[in-house]
Design a protein around this motif. Sequence first.
Motif, short mmCIF file in Angstrom:
data_model
loop_
_atom_site.label_atom_id
_atom_site.label_comp_id
_atom_site.label_asym_id
_atom_site.label_seq_id
_atom_site.Cartn_x
_atom_site.Cartn_y
_atom_site.Cartn_z
N ALA A 168 13.55 -16.29 22.41
CA ALA A 168 13.13 -17.40 22.84
C ALA A 168 13.51 -18.64 21.84
CB ALA A 168 11.49 -17.51 22.82
N GLY A 169 14.64 -18.32 21.22
CA GLY A 169 15.18 -19.41 20.33
C GLY A 169 14.56 -19.46 19.05
N GLY A 170 14.94 -20.12 17.97
CA GLY A 170 14.46 -19.86 16.85
C GLY A 170 15.14 -18.70 16.05
N ALA A 171 14.53 -18.55 14.77
CA ALA A 171 15.12 -17.53 14.09
C ALA A 171 14.21 -16.20 14.17
CB ALA A 171 15.28 -17.80 12.66
N ALA A 172 14.94 -15.00 13.90
CA ALA A 172 14.16 -13.45 14.10
C ALA A 172 14.65 -13.15 12.56
CB ALA A 172 14.36 -12.96 15.01
N LEU A 173 13.76 -12.31 12.10
CA LEU A 173 13.96 -11.44 10.81
C LEU A 173 14.17 -9.94 11.19
CD1 LEU A 173 12.10 -13.32 8.02
CD2 LEU A 173 14.43 -13.85 8.89
N ILE A 174 15.10 -9.02 10.44
CA ILE A 174 15.20 -7.90 10.47
C ILE A 174 15.32 -7.02 9.15
CG2 ILE A 174 16.60 -7.83 12.73
CD1 ILE A 174 18.91 -7.25 11.31
N ASP A 175 15.32 -5.69 9.20
CA ASP A 175 15.41 -5.05 7.91
C ASP A 175 14.52 -5.43 6.60
OD1 ASP A 175 17.12 -3.46 9.29
OD2 ASP A 175 19.11 -4.40 8.46
N PRO A 176 13.22 -5.54 6.90
CA PRO A 176 12.53 -6.12 5.79
C PRO A 176 12.20 -5.06 4.83
CG PRO A 176 11.20 -5.37 7.56
CD PRO A 176 12.50 -5.20 7.83
N ALA A 177 12.00 -5.36 3.48
CA ALA A 177 11.34 -4.63 2.19
C ALA A 177 10.21 -5.12 1.83
CB ALA A 177 12.49 -4.58 1.25
N VAL A 178 9.27 -5.38 2.66
CA VAL A 178 8.05 -6.06 2.55
C VAL A 178 7.20 -5.70 1.37
CG1 VAL A 178 7.74 -6.58 5.07
CG2 VAL A 178 6.60 -4.94 4.12
N SER A 226 4.46 -10.37 -3.13
CA SER A 226 5.54 -10.80 -4.28
C SER A 226 5.38 -12.30 -4.46
CB SER A 226 6.83 -10.24 -4.30
OG SER A 226 7.69 -10.33 -5.16
N TRP A 227 6.44 -12.77 -5.30
CA TRP A 227 6.58 -14.06 -5.49
C TRP A 227 7.18 -14.73 -4.17
CZ3 TRP A 227 5.62 -16.38 -10.75
CH2 TRP A 227 5.35 -15.30 -11.49
N ALA A 228 6.80 -15.76 -3.64
CA ALA A 228 7.68 -16.49 -2.64
C ALA A 228 9.01 -16.76 -3.01
CB ALA A 228 6.83 -17.67 -2.14
N GLU A 229 9.34 -17.05 -4.21
CA GLU A 229 10.68 -17.40 -4.91
C GLU A 229 11.54 -16.14 -4.69
OE1 GLU A 229 10.55 -19.69 -8.37
OE2 GLU A 229 9.88 -21.46 -7.35
N PRO A 279 0.38 -14.02 -5.38
CA PRO A 279 1.12 -13.10 -4.37
C PRO A 279 1.13 -13.59 -3.03
CG PRO A 279 -0.87 -12.09 -5.09
CD PRO A 279 -0.63 -13.40 -5.85
N VAL A 280 2.10 -13.30 -2.12
CA VAL A 280 2.17 -13.77 -0.79
C VAL A 280 3.04 -12.47 0.00
CG1 VAL A 280 1.90 -16.22 -1.08
CG2 VAL A 280 4.04 -15.26 -0.94
N LEU A 281 3.01 -12.68 1.14
CA LEU A 281 3.73 -11.56 1.93
C LEU A 281 5.36 -11.96 1.93
CD1 LEU A 281 3.64 -8.90 3.54
CD2 LEU A 281 3.27 -10.31 5.62
N THR A 282 6.16 -11.27 1.61
CA THR A 282 7.52 -11.63 1.44
C THR A 282 8.02 -10.65 2.34
OG1 THR A 282 7.73 -10.24 -0.53
CG2 THR A 282 7.34 -12.49 -0.85
N HIS A 283 9.38 -11.03 2.82
CA HIS A 283 10.43 -10.21 3.79
C HIS A 283 10.78 -9.01 2.88
CE1 HIS A 283 14.13 -8.98 5.25
NE2 HIS A 283 13.80 -9.36 6.59
N GLY A 284 11.49 -9.54 1.72
CA GLY A 284 11.92 -8.83 0.68
C GLY A 284 13.22 -8.57 0.41
N ASP A 285 14.03 -8.91 1.81
CA ASP A 285 15.48 -8.82 1.39
C ASP A 285 16.10 -9.83 2.49
OD1 ASP A 285 17.98 -7.63 0.92
OD2 ASP A 285 17.65 -5.78 2.37
N HIS A 311 0.71 -1.16 -0.04
CA HIS A 311 0.00 -0.03 0.14
C HIS A 311 0.89 1.22 0.11
CE1 HIS A 311 0.39 1.13 4.29
NE2 HIS A 311 0.75 0.09 4.46
N ARG A 312 1.98 1.37 0.25
CA ARG A 312 3.20 2.39 0.11
C ARG A 312 4.36 1.64 -0.48
NH1 ARG A 312 4.05 3.80 6.13
NH2 ARG A 312 5.19 5.69 5.25
N ASP A 313 5.14 2.89 -1.03
CA ASP A 313 6.55 2.40 -1.70
C ASP A 313 7.50 1.98 -0.17
OD1 ASP A 313 5.78 2.71 -4.03
OD2 ASP A 313 6.77 4.53 -4.42
N GLY A 314 8.49 1.47 -0.57
CA GLY A 314 9.43 1.07 0.56
C GLY A 314 10.84 1.65 0.03
N TRP A 315 11.74 1.21 0.66
CA TRP A 315 13.22 1.16 0.50
C TRP A 315 13.79 -0.08 0.42
CZ3 TRP A 315 14.92 6.16 -0.08
CH2 TRP A 315 13.87 7.26 0.32
N LEU A 316 14.89 0.06 -0.56
CA LEU A 316 15.92 -1.19 -0.59
C LEU A 316 17.24 -0.56 -0.64
CD1 LEU A 316 16.02 -4.10 -0.99
CD2 LEU A 316 16.53 -3.66 -3.41
#
Length: 285
Positions: free
Chosen positions: A200-210, A213-216, A183-189, A119-124
């Motif tokens: 709490a263990g496991g993985a966490a994600l930062i710095d998205p460019a959501v 888009s394509w999952a691939e 289209p699916v929600l993607t992290h983007g970067d 719904h808005r432009d982002g940043w890469l």
Amino acid sequence: MDLLLDRLRAAGFDAVTAQAAHGGVVALAGLATLRDGSRVFAKTLRAGADDLFEVEAEGLRALRVAGVTTPEVLAVTPRLLVLEPLPPRRDDDERFWEELARDVARLHTTTRGDRFGWHRDGWLGRLRQDNTWHSDGHAFLAQRRILRWLPEPLVEAAFDAAERRALERLCAALPDLLPPRPPVLTHGDLWRENVLSGRAGGAALIDPAVSYSWAEADLSMLWCSPRPPASDRFFEVYADAAGLEAGWRDRLPLFHLRELLSSIAHDDYAAECAEAVREIIAPFA
């Protein structure tokens, strides 16, 4: 770090010291210690990109709502983003990459949309990501993720007219090269430096460019960027959890064109990335 400390204090954080973080191309970032001994991770900008941190915070929240672990956003202003600090990722632990694969597979299989974009432009990095809505995934990938970079000065200088035409021919052929996918929600970067460990263990994600888009597009960032050997398990587990159509290894470099062109536009390993682009577009020369 003095600028970062000043802005943290102005935002109400009683910061005493800050240790610089490295690896980003846009913000001044560091791990700050507060007077009570607690810590926060903070970023600031000298100038420009007034909505960058707001967009980043919104992306983190969107991923968290979708079930992905992200750092808690503690404060956001046009010049400051404050997050909870997270531990580094466990590169040599196959179970860590397996958990990340399940998280990303769940993200991709539970967030199906009806249009590509956001719904808005982002940043890469420090350049705009065009997220204009589009109903056609092939056109979205061509126009918003690949050809969008051609007018950037450093990209324009890196390729001659014949090479630009080859890239345009590749984009025109995308409907024959990529099976249509929703289209699916993607992290983007989603490269390795944007993967950390959760509290709490496991993985966490930062710095998205959501975006939707394509999952691939997400998979291409991990597959085509340097990564530790243990991360091979990510793709095996993702395939079991979400499914990967035959030929996925051959398709991922097409999605990675966006990252290569962006890196050239940012003057980040530009010569190396330009050669990688030439290799991908060679059949269309």
